[in-house]
Design an enzyme around this catalytic site. Sequence first.
Site, PDB file in Angstrom:
ATOM      1  N   GLY A  53       0.823  -1.209   0.000  1.00  0.00           N
ATOM      2  CA  GLY A  53       0.000   0.000   0.000  1.00  0.00           C
ATOM      3  C   GLY A  53       0.856   1.257   0.000  1.00  0.00           C
TER       4      GLY A  53
ATOM      5  N   GLY B  83       1.630   2.838  -2.585  1.00  0.00           N
ATOM      6  CA  GLY B  83       1.205   3.731  -3.668  1.00  0.00           C
ATOM      7  C   GLY B  83       1.856   3.431  -5.003  1.00  0.00           C
ATOM      8  CB  SER B  84       2.764   0.324  -6.801  1.00  0.00           C
ATOM      9  OG  SER B  84       1.576  -0.353  -6.520  1.00  0.00           O
ATOM     10  CB  SER B  85      -1.813   2.769  -8.703  1.00  0.00           C
ATOM     11  OG  SER B  85      -2.094   1.567  -8.090  1.00  0.00           O
TER      12      SER B  85
ATOM     13  CB  ALA C  92       4.942   5.485  -7.638  1.00  0.00           C
TER      14      ALA C  92
ATOM     15  CG  ASP D  14      -2.188   8.452  -4.019  1.00  0.00           C
ATOM     16  OD1 ASP D  14      -2.662   9.530  -4.455  1.00  0.00           O
ATOM     17  OD2 ASP D  14      -2.761   7.369  -4.162  1.00  0.00           O
TER      18      ASP D  14
HETATM   19  O1  PMV Z   1      -4.923   3.057   0.889  1.00  0.00           O
HETATM   20  P1  PMV Z   1      -4.054   4.209   0.517  1.00  0.00           P
HETATM   21  O2  PMV Z   1      -2.702   4.116   1.108  1.00  0.00           O
HETATM   22  O3  PMV Z   1      -4.045   4.455  -0.938  1.00  0.00           O
HETATM   23  O4  PMV Z   1      -4.692   5.483   1.192  1.00  0.00           O
HETATM   24  C1  PMV Z   1      -6.013   5.881   0.964  1.00  0.00           C
HETATM   25  C2  PMV Z   1      -6.301   7.148   1.681  1.00  0.00           C
HETATM   26  C3  PMV Z   1      -7.744   7.644   1.537  1.00  0.00           C
HETATM   27  O5  PMV Z   1      -7.814   8.877   2.237  1.00  0.00           O
HETATM   28  C4  PMV Z   1      -8.716   6.661   2.178  1.00  0.00           C
HETATM   29  C5  PMV Z   1      -8.135   7.852   0.091  1.00  0.00           C
HETATM   30  C6  PMV Z   1      -7.477   9.043  -0.573  1.00  0.00           C
HETATM   31  O6  PMV Z   1      -7.345   9.013  -1.804  1.00  0.00           O
HETATM   32  O7  PMV Z   1      -7.124  10.016   0.100  1.00  0.00           O
END
Ligand code: PMV
Length: 327
Positions: A109, A111-113, A115, A156
């Site tokens: 989790g 954030g590979s997509s 990145a 992200d």
């Molecule tokens: O699951 P992750 O690490 O992509 O984080 C999501 C965070 C949220 O606030 C739930 C969604 C977002 O895009 O901000």
Amino acid sequence: MKERVEVSAPGKLMLFGEHAVVYGRPCIVTAVDQRMMVLAERTSEEVMEVNAPEVGVKNLVMTLNDLKKGNFPSEIRFLGTAVKNFFKNYHLAFGLKIKTRSDFLAEFGFGSSSAVTVGVLKALSELFEVKMTNKELFDLSYKTVLEVQSVGSGFDLAAAIWGGTLYFVTGGKKLVRLEAKDLPLVVGYTGVKADTPTLVKKVKNLYQAHPKSVEAIFGAIATIVKEARQALIGGEFKRLGMLMNINQGLLEALGVSTEKLSSLILAARRAGAYGAKLSGAGGGDCMIAFAPKEARLEVEKAIQKAGGKVIKVQPNALGLKVEEEEK
Ligand code: PMV
């Protein structure tokens, strides 16, 4: 004219404010030193060839026509949509070879997509010598991500582009770099891959059923984020730990924590962490803790004993970087 460009973008971890940031509130995100590399090359053939070993894609070939239509296999939806949108935005169409390589597993989790999306768009802008400011890059990346998964705040993408530690408001409405040095971060992976869109939907359902209560929770999270911003700048880790604990309580109220997350979080606190919480959408992925130096090892051991995997990452990492260019 460049023939080949390689760029790299960092992964990220949410420190404070997840979910509420989808509803216009601020969050704090830090870039981590696990990177996604994207190599883009021009070719004379009218096709795009993709190699993305981290998602099991080998020598995948698509015609430029199929690319334009946007029918991508699910493994390369972000990559493909990014290329499609770049060509569309800048009225270009060329044969391409794209290779990706990741330091980290998509399961964490990190954030590979996001990145990949940022990396592909940056690599193409370098390759085709299209000038894009970071804000323009963010906007096109955000459009791409929303096209693929229809929800998300874009936090992200901001981490992948600017790096460091950022105070961020939905869609990049506000973006402030925070001088957050030497964060005593410990990261524990639950072993469970979370599905962010499903969790965002879960919160949306709760919001629709109890708008006033959930608004109040979002408001409280926003207050925590603002206080954490001050505490980060001042290096007040004890206060930050307390804020993590309160933030975690509110995320539990939103129903996004899991037994596994809670047990790793409790184990970290018991072992002497300043505080701990889940990071990201919840449902799995990672938990984070801030721990004093003298308790760090104990906290790591406790996370492992509770069934988590400690992942060594450095926060506050460098943002997007052009690695190599060849004329
Ligand atoms: O699951 P992750 O690490 O992509 O984080 C999501 C965070 C949220 O606030 C739930 C969604 C977002 O895009 O901000």
